[in-house]
Motif scaffolding. Structure first.
Motif, short mmCIF file in Angstrom:
data_model
loop_
_atom_site.label_atom_id
_atom_site.label_comp_id
_atom_site.label_asym_id
_atom_site.label_seq_id
_atom_site.Cartn_x
_atom_site.Cartn_y
_atom_site.Cartn_z
N ALA A 64 0.84 -1.20 0.00
CA ALA A 64 0.00 0.00 0.00
C ALA A 64 0.87 1.25 0.00
O ALA A 64 0.61 2.20 -0.75
CB ALA A 64 -0.94 -0.01 1.20
N ILE A 65 1.92 1.25 0.79
CA ILE A 65 2.84 2.39 0.81
C ILE A 65 3.51 2.56 -0.55
O ILE A 65 3.60 3.66 -1.08
CB ILE A 65 3.88 2.24 1.94
CG1 ILE A 65 3.19 2.38 3.30
CG2 ILE A 65 5.02 3.25 1.78
CD1 ILE A 65 4.06 2.00 4.50
N GLY A 69 1.57 5.63 -1.70
CA GLY A 69 2.38 6.66 -1.06
C GLY A 69 2.22 6.63 0.45
O GLY A 69 1.15 6.34 0.96
N TYR A 70 3.30 6.95 1.13
CA TYR A 70 3.31 6.91 2.59
C TYR A 70 2.26 7.84 3.20
O TYR A 70 1.68 7.54 4.24
CB TYR A 70 4.70 7.29 3.09
CG TYR A 70 4.87 7.14 4.58
CD1 TYR A 70 4.99 5.89 5.16
CD2 TYR A 70 4.88 8.27 5.40
CE1 TYR A 70 5.14 5.75 6.54
CE2 TYR A 70 5.02 8.13 6.77
CZ TYR A 70 5.14 6.88 7.33
OH TYR A 70 5.27 6.74 8.69
N ASP A 71 1.99 8.95 2.54
CA ASP A 71 1.05 9.94 3.08
C ASP A 71 -0.39 9.46 3.08
O ASP A 71 -1.24 10.06 3.73
CB ASP A 71 1.16 11.25 2.32
CG ASP A 71 0.79 11.12 0.85
OD1 ASP A 71 1.17 10.10 0.22
OD2 ASP A 71 0.14 12.03 0.31
N LYS A 72 -0.70 8.37 2.38
CA LYS A 72 -2.06 7.83 2.33
C LYS A 72 -2.24 6.63 3.26
O LYS A 72 -3.32 6.05 3.33
CB LYS A 72 -2.41 7.39 0.90
CG LYS A 72 -2.46 8.55 -0.07
CD LYS A 72 -3.64 9.43 0.20
CE LYS A 72 -3.77 10.52 -0.82
NZ LYS A 72 -4.77 11.50 -0.44
N CYS A 73 -1.18 6.24 3.97
CA CYS A 73 -1.19 5.03 4.79
C CYS A 73 -0.88 5.35 6.25
O CYS A 73 -0.16 6.29 6.54
CB CYS A 73 -0.14 4.05 4.27
SG CYS A 73 -0.32 3.65 2.52
N ALA A 93 -9.71 11.85 8.46
CA ALA A 93 -9.98 13.23 8.04
C ALA A 93 -8.81 13.80 7.24
O ALA A 93 -9.01 14.61 6.32
CB ALA A 93 -10.27 14.10 9.25
N ASP A 94 -7.61 13.36 7.57
CA ASP A 94 -6.40 13.83 6.88
C ASP A 94 -6.16 13.10 5.56
O ASP A 94 -5.15 13.35 4.90
CB ASP A 94 -5.18 13.67 7.78
CG ASP A 94 -5.17 14.65 8.95
OD1 ASP A 94 -5.93 15.64 8.92
OD2 ASP A 94 -4.41 14.41 9.91
N GLY A 95 -7.05 12.19 5.18
CA GLY A 95 -6.95 11.56 3.88
C GLY A 95 -6.31 10.19 3.83
O GLY A 95 -6.01 9.68 2.75
N LYS A 96 -6.09 9.56 4.98
CA LYS A 96 -5.53 8.20 4.97
C LYS A 96 -6.56 7.25 4.39
O LYS A 96 -7.75 7.32 4.71
CB LYS A 96 -5.15 7.75 6.37
CG LYS A 96 -4.19 8.67 7.10
CD LYS A 96 -2.85 8.83 6.43
CE LYS A 96 -1.94 9.69 7.29
NZ LYS A 96 -0.73 10.08 6.60
N ILE A 97 -6.10 6.34 3.50
CA ILE A 97 -7.00 5.38 2.86
C ILE A 97 -6.53 3.94 3.02
O ILE A 97 -7.22 3.02 2.60
CB ILE A 97 -7.21 5.71 1.36
CG1 ILE A 97 -5.88 5.79 0.61
CG2 ILE A 97 -8.00 7.01 1.21
CD1 ILE A 97 -6.02 5.98 -0.89
N ALA A 98 -5.37 3.75 3.64
CA ALA A 98 -4.85 2.40 3.89
C ALA A 98 -4.45 2.31 5.36
O ALA A 98 -3.73 3.17 5.87
CB ALA A 98 -3.65 2.10 2.99
N PHE A 99 -4.95 1.26 6.01
CA PHE A 99 -4.77 1.11 7.45
C PHE A 99 -4.14 -0.23 7.77
O PHE A 99 -4.62 -1.27 7.33
CB PHE A 99 -6.13 1.21 8.15
CG PHE A 99 -6.88 2.46 7.78
CD1 PHE A 99 -6.68 3.64 8.49
CD2 PHE A 99 -7.76 2.48 6.70
CE1 PHE A 99 -7.35 4.80 8.12
CE2 PHE A 99 -8.43 3.63 6.33
CZ PHE A 99 -8.23 4.80 7.04
N GLY A 100 -3.06 -0.20 8.54
CA GLY A 100 -2.40 -1.42 8.98
C GLY A 100 -2.53 -1.59 10.47
O GLY A 100 -2.59 -0.60 11.22
N PHE A 101 -2.56 -2.85 10.91
CA PHE A 101 -2.71 -3.12 12.34
C PHE A 101 -2.28 -4.54 12.65
O PHE A 101 -2.24 -5.39 11.77
CB PHE A 101 -4.16 -2.88 12.81
CG PHE A 101 -5.19 -3.52 11.92
CD1 PHE A 101 -5.65 -4.81 12.15
CD2 PHE A 101 -5.71 -2.82 10.83
CE1 PHE A 101 -6.60 -5.39 11.32
CE2 PHE A 101 -6.66 -3.40 10.00
CZ PHE A 101 -7.10 -4.69 10.25
N VAL A 102 -1.98 -4.79 13.93
CA VAL A 102 -1.71 -6.14 14.38
C VAL A 102 -3.04 -6.86 14.56
O VAL A 102 -4.04 -6.23 14.91
CB VAL A 102 -0.89 -6.16 15.70
CG1 VAL A 102 0.54 -5.66 15.47
CG2 VAL A 102 -1.57 -5.35 16.79
#
Length: 123
Positions: A64-65, A69-73, A93-102
Motif C-alpha cells: 500500500a505504501i 504513497g506513505y502519506d495515504k497510509c 480526516a487527513d486523507g488516509k485510505i490504507a490502514f495497517g494493524f496487528v
C-alpha cells in the motif's frame, strides 16, 4: 456502497468478517493479495485498504505504501501501541485510505475505522 479490500499477511478472513459486521450492510469487502489490493485502491476500484501483520506496518502496509504513497497510509495498531479513537478519526480526516494493524487489535480498530468511513456513505 463502500468498497474495501483486505490485504496484509495475517487474519484476512477474520478482518473481512469484522468489516462486514461493522459495515452495516453498506460495504463490499474483497480479500486480495497485497499487490492486487493496493492496485485496486490506486485504480479506484476500491475505496479503502485494511491489512494486518505481526507488526502492524511491514506486511500489512508495504505494498500500500509503495502503490499509494506513505502519506495515504497509517499503522493504527502496532506491537505495544494502539492509536486512540481520536487519532484514527483524524487520520481519516487527513486523507488516509490504507490502514495497517496487528491482528490482536482488529476488534478495537476496525469498529472505529468503519464508523468513521460510514459517515460519508449515502444511503
Amino acid at each position: 456502497m463502500l468498497k474495501i479490500v483486505v490485504g496484509g499477511q495475517l487474519s484476512k478472513n477474520e478482518n473481512a468478517k469484522l468489516i462486514e459486521e461493522f459495515g452495516e450492510g453498506k460495504v463490499e469487502v474483497k480479500i486480495l493479495g497485497d499487490l492486487q489490493a493496493a492496485m485496486a485502491v490506486k485504480n479506484k476500484t476500491a475505496d479503502y485498504y485494511l491489512g494486518s501483520c505481526q507488526t502492524g506496518a511491514g506486511g500489512a502496509l508495504a505494498m500500500a505504501i509503495a502503490m499509494l504513497g506513505y502519506d495515504k497510509c497509517i499503522s493504527v495498531a502496532m506491537v505495544g501501541k494502539v492509536l486512540d479513537d481520536e487519532e484514527i478519526v483524524k487520520a481519516i480526516a487527513d486523507g488516509k485510505i490504507a490502514f495497517g494493524f496487528v491482528p490482536e487489535a482488529a476488534h478495537t480498530v476496525i469498529p472505529v475505522i468503519m464508523k468513521e468511513l460510514l459517515k460519508n456513505v449515502q444511503e
